[in-house]
Each structure stands twice: as C-alpha cells, then as structure tokens.
Scaffold this active site. Structure first.
Site, PDB file in Angstrom:
ATOM      1  CB  THR A   1      -0.990   0.023   1.187  1.00 33.32           C
ATOM      2  OG1 THR A   1      -0.271   0.068   2.414  1.00 33.32           O
ATOM      3  CG2 THR A   1      -1.914  -1.186   1.152  1.00 33.32           C
TER       4      THR A   1
ATOM      5  CG  HIS B   1       9.442   1.103  12.210  1.00 32.25           C
ATOM      6  ND1 HIS B   1       9.630  -0.250  11.987  1.00 32.25           N
ATOM      7  CD2 HIS B   1       9.018   1.221  13.489  1.00 32.25           C
ATOM      8  CE1 HIS B   1       9.359  -0.909  13.100  1.00 32.25           C
ATOM      9  NE2 HIS B   1       8.981  -0.040  14.024  1.00 32.25           N
TER      10      HIS B   1
ATOM     11  CG  MET C   1       8.286  -7.065   6.155  1.00 35.44           C
ATOM     12  SD  MET C   1       8.112  -5.482   7.035  1.00 35.44           S
ATOM     13  CE  MET C   1       7.636  -6.084   8.628  1.00 35.44           C
TER      14      MET C   1
ATOM     15  NE  ARG D   1      20.533 -11.716   6.905  1.00 32.75           N
ATOM     16  CZ  ARG D   1      19.208 -11.661   7.065  1.00 32.75           C
ATOM     17  NH1 ARG D   1      18.521 -10.639   6.613  1.00 32.75           N
ATOM     18  NH2 ARG D   1      18.582 -12.615   7.705  1.00 32.75           N
TER      19      ARG D   1
HETATM   20  C1  GAR Z   1       4.003  -0.603   6.791  1.00 33.49           C
HETATM   21  O1  GAR Z   1       3.193  -0.364   7.921  1.00 33.49           O
HETATM   22  C2  GAR Z   1       5.445  -0.273   7.091  1.00 33.49           C
HETATM   23  O2  GAR Z   1       5.590   0.809   7.962  1.00 33.49           O
HETATM   24  C3  GAR Z   1       5.896  -1.553   7.745  1.00 33.49           C
HETATM   25  O3  GAR Z   1       5.305  -2.561   6.962  1.00 33.49           O
HETATM   26  C4  GAR Z   1       4.057  -2.100   6.482  1.00 33.49           C
HETATM   27  C5  GAR Z   1       3.973  -2.387   4.999  1.00 33.49           C
HETATM   28  O4  GAR Z   1       2.693  -2.117   4.495  1.00 33.49           O
HETATM   29  N1  GAR Z   1       7.316  -1.658   7.764  1.00 33.49           N
HETATM   30  C6  GAR Z   1       7.997  -2.190   8.775  1.00 33.49           C
HETATM   31  O5  GAR Z   1       7.471  -2.674   9.745  1.00 33.49           O
HETATM   32  C7  GAR Z   1       9.518  -2.175   8.599  1.00 33.49           C
HETATM   33  N2  GAR Z   1      10.169  -2.499   9.816  1.00 33.49           N
HETATM   34  P1  GAR Z   1       2.450  -2.064   2.930  1.00 33.49           P
HETATM   35  O6  GAR Z   1       3.094  -3.318   2.333  1.00 33.49           O
HETATM   36  O7  GAR Z   1       0.971  -2.084   2.766  1.00 33.49           O
HETATM   37  O8  GAR Z   1       3.085  -0.812   2.407  1.00 33.49           O
END
Ligand code: GAR
Length: 189
Positions: A12, A108, A89, A64
């Site tokens: 998103t 984040h 992630m 990695r």
């Molecule tokens: C978001 O809330 C972002 O802040 C979080 O993953 C979600 C992805 O949503 N990121 C983390 O937690 C990174 N540590 P999306 O795929 O719908 O953009």
C-alpha cells in the site's frame, strides 16, 4: 530522481508513492520494485503500473551477503539515486548499505526508537499506549535506527482495535511518505 522501491508485502505504501502525481511531476522515476517474497501482493501492483520487478529470494542464496550482492548487481546499471524501503521486512546489511550510503530511506510504523522491529503496531496497542505513530528515517547498520527525517503521531483511541489502529497508521504512512519524497525531490532537482 531514479529510485528503487523495496517491499515484501501488500504494497500500500508502494501504491501511495507510485500513484502520487506530485511525485511524478517533480521527476520521480520508480525504476524497479525489489521484492523478496514471490507471492507478495505488491508484485501485481508494480506489474499493473508497468514497473519492472526483481524478485529475489534469500533462500536461493547461501547467505545474506550473496542475496544482497545480487541486488547490488541488479541495481548498478539502473543508476539508482535512492532506495525507498516500503514494508521491506529484512534488515539491510553493509553489502547493500555501503553501496548507497545515506541513500536508503525506511518507513516504520511507530515513533522510533519505541517499538522497533516486527509487529510494532500490535505491540504499542497491547502495551496500552495512548499514542503511536510513523517514522521515516535514513537507515544505518542497526535495526530501525538511523537519522529521523520525519515522525508523525497517531493517537490510540479507547474505541480502537488493532485493526482500526493499523488502518489509521497506514493512512498516516500514505500521507507522509509521499511528502517526504516530495521534499527530497525538491532538494535533488
Ligand atoms: C508498513 O506499515 C510499514 O511501515 C511496515 O510494513 C508495512 C507495509 O505495508 N514496515 C515495517 O514494519 C519495517 N520495519 P504495505 O506493504 O501495505 O506498504
């Protein structure tokens, strides 16, 4: 300004960036989506917008560093100015970071340094906090550390469930990530 967006999930935030006309008009070029999850919904979102996708699975490599080296080699000819992490992630290691010092931005879902790591929204909710938020920051070699570019607070209401809170955090993300990139474009141009 040529960017690669890295994402692992729903995408998103990817959509919020890719569909923001102000960004395109100011010269944002999303050159590639890098995704580590072959089934992630974000892949179709990129394909629908004719944005090339590089799917790269950690399990295809011995370690990695080799996984990230493949990304470095993919990005090198694309002349990427910035990398925007949008729900990516994985922790970025020096293999990638050293190639793009000060050029990798992360979003984040908390007011860092609180609730770094996974499930930040759930943990803030379960802890009974009355607010959480969103942080956009340059990354360094730590986990969810590095200089903050912008933070926004999201109140946690008595009526909230994890789902309603998550929806409001995402709404805030979709508002401020494009704004941060717009500021970056103004400085870049
Ligand atoms: C978001 O809330 C972002 O802040 C979080 O993953 C979600 C992805 O949503 N990121 C983390 O937690 C990174 N540590 P999306 O795929 O719908 O953009």
């Amino acid at each position: 300004m040529r960017v690669a967006i890295f994402a692992s999930g729903n995408g998103t935030n990817f959509e919020a960036l890719a569909d923001d006309k102000r960004l395109l008009e100011s010269g944002l070029e999303i050159v590639v989506l890098v995704c580590d999850k072959p089934k992630a919904k974000v892949i179709k979102k990129a394909q629908d917008r004719n944005i090339p996708v590089f799917v790269n699975k950690l399990s295809d490599y011995e370690n990695r560093s080799q996984y990230e080296q493949a990304i470095v080699e993919k990005l090198a000819p694309l002349k990427i100015d910035y990398i925007l992490l949008a729900g990516y992630m994985r922790v970025v290691t020096p293999t990638l970071l050293s190639q793009y010092p000060g050029k990798i931005i992360n979003i984040h879902p908390s007011c860092l340094p609180k609730y770094s790591g996974l499930e930040a929204i759930e943990r803030a909710f379960e802890a009974g906090e009355n607010q959480t938020g969103v942080t956009i920051h340059y990354i360094d070699e730590g986990v969810d550390t590095g200089p903050v570019i912008r933070q926004a607070v999201v109140p946690i209401l008595d009526t909230d469930t994890v789902d309603t809170l998550e929806a409001r955090v995402h709404e805030k993300e979709h508002e401020i990530y494009p704004e941060v990139v717009l500021d970056l474009l103004k400085k870049f141009n």
